[in-house]
Motif scaffolding. Structure first.
Motif, mmCIF file in Angstrom:
data_model
loop_
_atom_site.group_PDB
_atom_site.id
_atom_site.type_symbol
_atom_site.label_atom_id
_atom_site.label_comp_id
_atom_site.label_asym_id
_atom_site.label_seq_id
_atom_site.Cartn_x
_atom_site.Cartn_y
_atom_site.Cartn_z
ATOM 1 N N SER A 1 -5.774 -4.268 -14.201
ATOM 2 C CA SER A 1 -4.906 -5.365 -14.881
ATOM 3 C C SER A 1 -4.745 -6.604 -13.963
ATOM 4 N N TRP B 1 0.867 -1.180 -0.130
ATOM 5 C CA TRP B 1 -0.105 -0.020 -0.031
ATOM 6 C C TRP B 1 0.850 1.301 -0.012
ATOM 7 N N ILE C 1 -12.957 1.828 -2.549
ATOM 8 C CA ILE C 1 -11.878 2.874 -3.048
ATOM 9 C C ILE C 1 -12.350 4.165 -3.235
ATOM 10 N N SER C 2 -13.431 4.530 -3.417
ATOM 11 C CA SER C 2 -14.158 5.901 -3.744
ATOM 12 C C SER C 2 -13.813 6.541 -1.994
ATOM 13 N N PHE D 1 1.659 1.590 -3.920
ATOM 14 C CA PHE D 1 0.716 1.935 -4.752
ATOM 15 C C PHE D 1 -0.302 2.857 -4.183
ATOM 16 N N GLY D 2 -0.228 3.475 -2.963
ATOM 17 C CA GLY D 2 -1.038 4.535 -2.466
ATOM 18 C C GLY D 2 0.030 5.555 -1.598
ATOM 19 N N ASN E 1 -13.027 -2.585 -13.603
ATOM 20 C CA ASN E 1 -12.497 -1.948 -14.648
ATOM 21 C C ASN E 1 -11.738 -0.794 -14.325
ATOM 22 N N GLY E 2 -11.377 -0.546 -12.952
ATOM 23 C CA GLY E 2 -10.910 0.624 -12.584
ATOM 24 C C GLY E 2 -9.348 0.346 -12.339
ATOM 25 N N ASN E 3 -8.933 0.915 -10.973
ATOM 26 C CA ASN E 3 -7.524 0.998 -10.866
ATOM 27 C C ASN E 3 -6.777 -0.513 -10.809
ATOM 28 N N PHE E 4 -7.539 -1.285 -10.475
ATOM 29 C CA PHE E 4 -6.840 -2.676 -10.677
ATOM 30 C C PHE E 4 -7.452 -3.559 -11.593
ATOM 31 N N ALA F 1 -12.664 -2.411 -5.366
ATOM 32 C CA ALA F 1 -12.706 -1.236 -6.304
ATOM 33 C C ALA F 1 -13.321 -2.083 -7.479
ATOM 34 N N SER G 1 -10.354 8.098 -2.325
ATOM 35 C CA SER G 1 -10.187 9.310 -3.144
ATOM 36 C C SER G 1 -10.830 10.526 -2.625
#
Length: 211
Positions: free
Chosen positions: A116, A89, A205-206, A92-93, A111-114, A108, A209
């Motif tokens: 891949s 973390w 995750i929101s 990546f954060g 189709n968002g931050n993760f 999350a 942010s």
């Protein structure tokens, strides 16, 4: 696993053309309900290690690490849940994120931050990508990999070998690739029961942010 590959009778795949052997492997794995995929792949300068149980059409669960930073992951219903180490973390954060998420799961959209990471739990997309990106193929020798009788299909231009079961269904047993996008992937525990459950009290995750 010999038992997972449907018996000990010769399936005749070794006598096919190399292209037909790859197609047979793709077709066989497309029909499974679940499979364990483990190994490592090179992505640019990073090494991704994974040990995942994948469920067709649903997602998967297991452990992964990227450049030595480890985390657990569950993907279910197009949502990614990650339980990372403090080092993960912080990388990546932020330090604040590492403190907030210690001992907790983050969720999350897939189709968002993760995205891949989520793609690695999509059984059909993962196998299609691994088996379709090849150069000129040549049939190699028959051998034994992880206790399973297999035939090798060698990529003579890009480098790498696909090992396909020659008994029972022609499942892919192992893929070894060389070069900058190289790695080694093992397929086993085919059609074993896998329970996917969303971790309780995951932090969206929101919420991060918005802070």
């Amino acid at each position: 696993m010999i038992s997972a590959c449907g018996g000990s009778s010769d399936n005749g795949v070794a006598s096919k053309s190399p292209k037909a052997i790859v197609s047979a492997a793709e077709g066989a794995i497309a029909g499974v309900k679940s499979v364990r995929v483990s190994g490592s792949i090179q992505s640019g300068s990073s090494t991704i290690k994974l040990d995942l149980d994948l469920v067709s059409g649903k997602g998967g669960r297991g452990q992964m690490s990227q450049s030595g930073l480890g985390f657990q992951m569950v993907v279910l219903n197009q949502v990614v849940y990650i339980d990372g180490s403090p080092a993960f973390w912080r990388h990546f954060g932020s330090a604040a994120a590492a403190q907030l998420l210690e001992g907790k799961w983050l969720k999350a959209p897939a189709n968002g931050n993760f995205a891949s990471f989520a793609l690695l739990t999509n059984l059909h997309e993962l196998v299609s990508k691994l088996l379709s990106t090849h150069g000129t193929l040549a049939t190699g020798s028959t051998t034994t990999v992880n206790g399973q009788k297999v035939v090798a299909v060698n990529d003579t231009t890009k480098g790498g070998t696909l090992y396909v079961a020659t008994t029972g269904k022609p499942y892919p047993v192992e893929i070894v690739k060389t070069g900058s996008q190289g790695g080694r992937m093992v397929f086993d525990r085919i059609n074993e029961s896998v329970s996917l459950t969303a971790p309780a009290n995951a932090i969206d995750i929101s919420q991060l942010s918005s802070k």
